[in-house]
Design an enzyme around this catalytic site. Sequence first.
Site, PDB file in Angstrom:
ATOM      1  CG  ASP A 173      -6.350   2.933  -6.104  1.00 58.91           C
ATOM      2  OD1 ASP A 173      -5.186   2.570  -5.873  1.00 58.91           O
ATOM      3  OD2 ASP A 173      -6.777   3.158  -7.268  1.00 58.91           O
ATOM      4  CB  ILE A 174      -8.241   7.310  -8.691  1.00 65.68           C
ATOM      5  CG1 ILE A 174      -9.150   8.331  -9.329  1.00 65.68           C
ATOM      6  CG2 ILE A 174      -7.306   6.655  -9.688  1.00 65.68           C
ATOM      7  CD1 ILE A 174      -8.411   9.549  -9.854  1.00 65.68           C
TER       8      ILE A 174
ATOM      9  CD  GLN B 234       7.036   1.773  -6.773  1.00 63.63           C
ATOM     10  OE1 GLN B 234       8.044   1.051  -6.787  1.00 63.63           O
ATOM     11  NE2 GLN B 234       6.927   2.812  -5.972  1.00 63.63           N
TER      12      GLN B 234
ATOM     13  CG  HIS C 293       1.735   3.476  -3.076  1.00 61.50           C
ATOM     14  ND1 HIS C 293       2.750   3.859  -3.922  1.00 61.50           N
ATOM     15  CD2 HIS C 293       1.016   2.545  -3.753  1.00 61.50           C
ATOM     16  CE1 HIS C 293       2.635   3.193  -5.069  1.00 61.50           C
ATOM     17  NE2 HIS C 293       1.595   2.375  -4.987  1.00 61.50           N
TER      18      HIS C 293
ATOM     19  CG  HIS D 254      -2.189  -0.972  -3.180  1.00 63.17           C
ATOM     20  ND1 HIS D 254      -2.911  -0.424  -4.212  1.00 63.17           N
ATOM     21  CD2 HIS D 254      -0.885  -0.849  -3.543  1.00 63.17           C
ATOM     22  CE1 HIS D 254      -2.095   0.003  -5.161  1.00 63.17           C
ATOM     23  NE2 HIS D 254      -0.848  -0.247  -4.786  1.00 63.17           N
TER      24      HIS D 254
END
Length: 116
Positions: free
Chosen positions: A32-33, A97, A103, A105
């Site tokens: 994750d960025i 979201q 997706h 996490h």
Amino acid sequence: MYDNNNIFAKIIRKEIPCDLVYEDEQTLFFYDINPQAKIHILGIPKKNVENFNDFIEKCDPSEVFYFFDKAREIICNLDLNKTGFRLITNQGDDSNQEVPHFHIHILGGENLSGLR
Ligand code: AMP
């Protein structure tokens, strides 16, 4: 309707880069960025599915199993099965979201008590 221009669709098409953890024909896992824990990995199926509900409805049970088993493999490779982890998926407005491609996490690598 699935938005082909969402950021994860662009990552799948290699139009934008990602910090890759694992990729095969059906799945993609990347960091994750904006990590919310020491380890924060996102996992996506490559099929055009918007959220959890869509994923279950539109995919074969074998594809659903494949995706979650791949997540399990990645969790085990990082020893998160020993130390603990959290698996989250957001769907819809109440969950906030952000990206309309299903997706999960995977959060871990430290105690997660600071996260709600
Ligand atoms: P969600 O709120 O469940 O839709 O989460 C979307 C997640 O995608 C957030 O945690 C973002 O930090 C993450 N994200 C957005 N753009 C990127 C990107 N280009 N690479 C990696 N993670 C991203």
